[in-house]
Scaffold this active site. Structure first.
Site, short mmCIF file in Angstrom:
data_model
loop_
_atom_site.label_atom_id
_atom_site.label_comp_id
_atom_site.label_asym_id
_atom_site.label_seq_id
_atom_site.Cartn_x
_atom_site.Cartn_y
_atom_site.Cartn_z
N LYS A 1 2.43 -5.17 1.14
CA LYS A 1 2.74 -5.57 2.52
C LYS A 1 2.15 -6.92 2.92
CE LYS A 1 5.22 -2.20 4.39
NZ LYS A 1 6.49 -2.43 5.10
N SER B 1 4.05 0.75 -5.26
CA SER B 1 3.98 -0.09 -4.06
C SER B 1 2.68 -0.04 -3.30
CB SER B 1 5.13 0.27 -3.12
OG SER B 1 5.03 1.64 -2.73
#
Length: 412
Positions: free
Chosen positions: A52, A306
């Site tokens: 992110k 992720s």
């Protein structure tokens, strides 16, 4: 007009002033299991343990290039986006206001404050994310700040595409298949837009938050009526408008879902066997290999892990869900006769490797039978067929509530 590949490469190059490329590692354990070359793109190893910060970096970089006097950045997030924004506020030396739900785990709040330091203020508001988001946007309008979307922003998408740039550079080209998780769609739309038709894709959602699948079926983004928040990094009620515009031509069969319970088996396996800590959303791509095993044999496959922001206080829940998914733990409501020796009769039904993990019984006056909530762990899923057959033979009425969502929620 500058093309997307050039923009993504420019974003990736600029990031090198902040952090190194994440590793692309061959995983022998998975490669042997699936008879393929399985490589993990370790986004769980960024400074904030998720990808992110890429989108946050690129969006803030471009905003500040266009308007150096931007005084404040605002975001709403319960986790990884908040930490990425906080980290980048500190990097750029700008003020940030991070709105988080009141129910956010303390660990995530403290990490966000730690990454942002004196540059970031955390505001806890709202029990649900929609309330938090509304408060963040209202504050942003009031102070004239810049709202940083977690995914539905072209600069964010471009930043997340840097994952694809690194994969291409590290491999010297594209793999046969890239497996990625999907939440709001920033990562998947960015990487797919960058690599295009040079490889195949499998995009994976948690079953309780399959907003991409719903959008592909409807032809446009739709809001899910209910979302299971276990895989919180990918549990999004509605995919973004901009991200879906880049994914709308995806073959619906390439949008996969995996159950949250099965996902827990992969979290535990990667932790116990490989020593890799993955959050639920971070394990989605690896878990999906179970459904792709026949397709990927002999191929080079990249799984994007992720994120690794896993709160170990959740480990008992993960283990519980993994056992149920594997079929080696079941829960029953048992109608037991209220007579001496009834419990002993039941225990004789169990095999030497069957274990009682939960037993709740309340003897009721003036009744011939009492209800028992019982949890049983077996060494093999096949044992339960024998247990149920024996219970029927001796007249014990029972109900399997393992997969009964309503009863399990309240009783288990």
């Amino acid at each position: 007009m500058t093309d997307f590949r050039t923009l993504a490469r420019s974003a990736e190059a600029a990031m090198r002033d902040v952090f190194e490329p994440t590793p692309l590692q061959r995983n022998d354990h998975l490669s042997d299991r699936y008879d393929a070359e399985i490589l993990l793109k370790r986004e769980d190893l960024t400074p904030v343990r998720s990808y992110k910060l890429r989108g946050a970096f690129n969006a803030m970089r471009k905003v500040l290039e266009r308007n150096p006097d931007t005084a404040s950045f605002v975001c709403a997030s319960a986790g990884n986006h908040a930490q990425g924004v906080a980290f980048m506020c500190r990097h750029f030396g700008v003020k940030g206001m991070v709105f988080m739900p009141v129910t956010t785990p303390q660990q995530k709040i403290m990490k966000t404050k730690s990454f942002g330091g004196e540059f970031v203020t955390v505001e806890l508001t709202g029990d649900y994310f929609d309330d938090t988001l509304s408060a963040a946007k209202a504050h942003c309008a009031e102070v004239g700040g810049h709202f940083l979307s977690p995914f539905d922003d072209e600069d964010v998408i471009e930043g997340q595409a840097s994952v694809g740039v690194e994969i291409e550079q590290q491999l010297g080209g594209a793999p046969d298949l890239i497996v990625m998780p999907v939440g709001g769609g920033g990562l998947s739309s960015g990487v797919r837009s960058y690599l295009g038709a040079s490889c195949d894709y499998a995009l994976v959602e948690p079953a309780g938050g399959a907003c991409l699948g719903a959008a592909l079926q409807a032809g446009h983004p739709v809001r899910l009526k209910q979302v299971e928040t276990f895989a919180d990094g990918a549990a999004v009620a509605q995919i973004g408008e901009k991200t879906f515009a880049r994914l709308r031509d995806l073959d619906a069969e390439r949008a996969m879902t995996v159950s949250e319970d099965r996902l827990c088996t992969t979290i535990l396996e990667m932790l116990n066997v490989e020593g890799i800590v993955l959050e639920p959303a971070g394990a989605l791509a690896v878990d999906a290999l179970k459904d792709l095993r026949h397709e990927i044999r002999g191929k080079r496959v990249v799984c994007v892990t992720s994120g690794g922001n896993f709160d170990f206080e959740r480990l008992p829940e993960v283990r519980e869900r993994a056992l149920r998914s594997s079929g080696i733990k079941k829960y029953y409501i048992l109608r037991m006769p209220q007579r001496p020796g009834a419990l002993r009769d039941f225990l004789n039904i169990l095999g030497p490797n069957d274990d009682i993990s939960r037993f709740e019984y309340l003897k009721k006056s003036a009744r011939n039978f009492g209800s028992v909530l019982i949890g049983i762990e077996a060494s093999d899923p096949g044992n339960f067929g024998q247990i149920e057959t024996k219970m029927e033979a001796v007249g014990f009425a029972f109900r399997d509530i393992t997969n009964d969502e309503v009863l399990a929620e309240f009783l288990i």
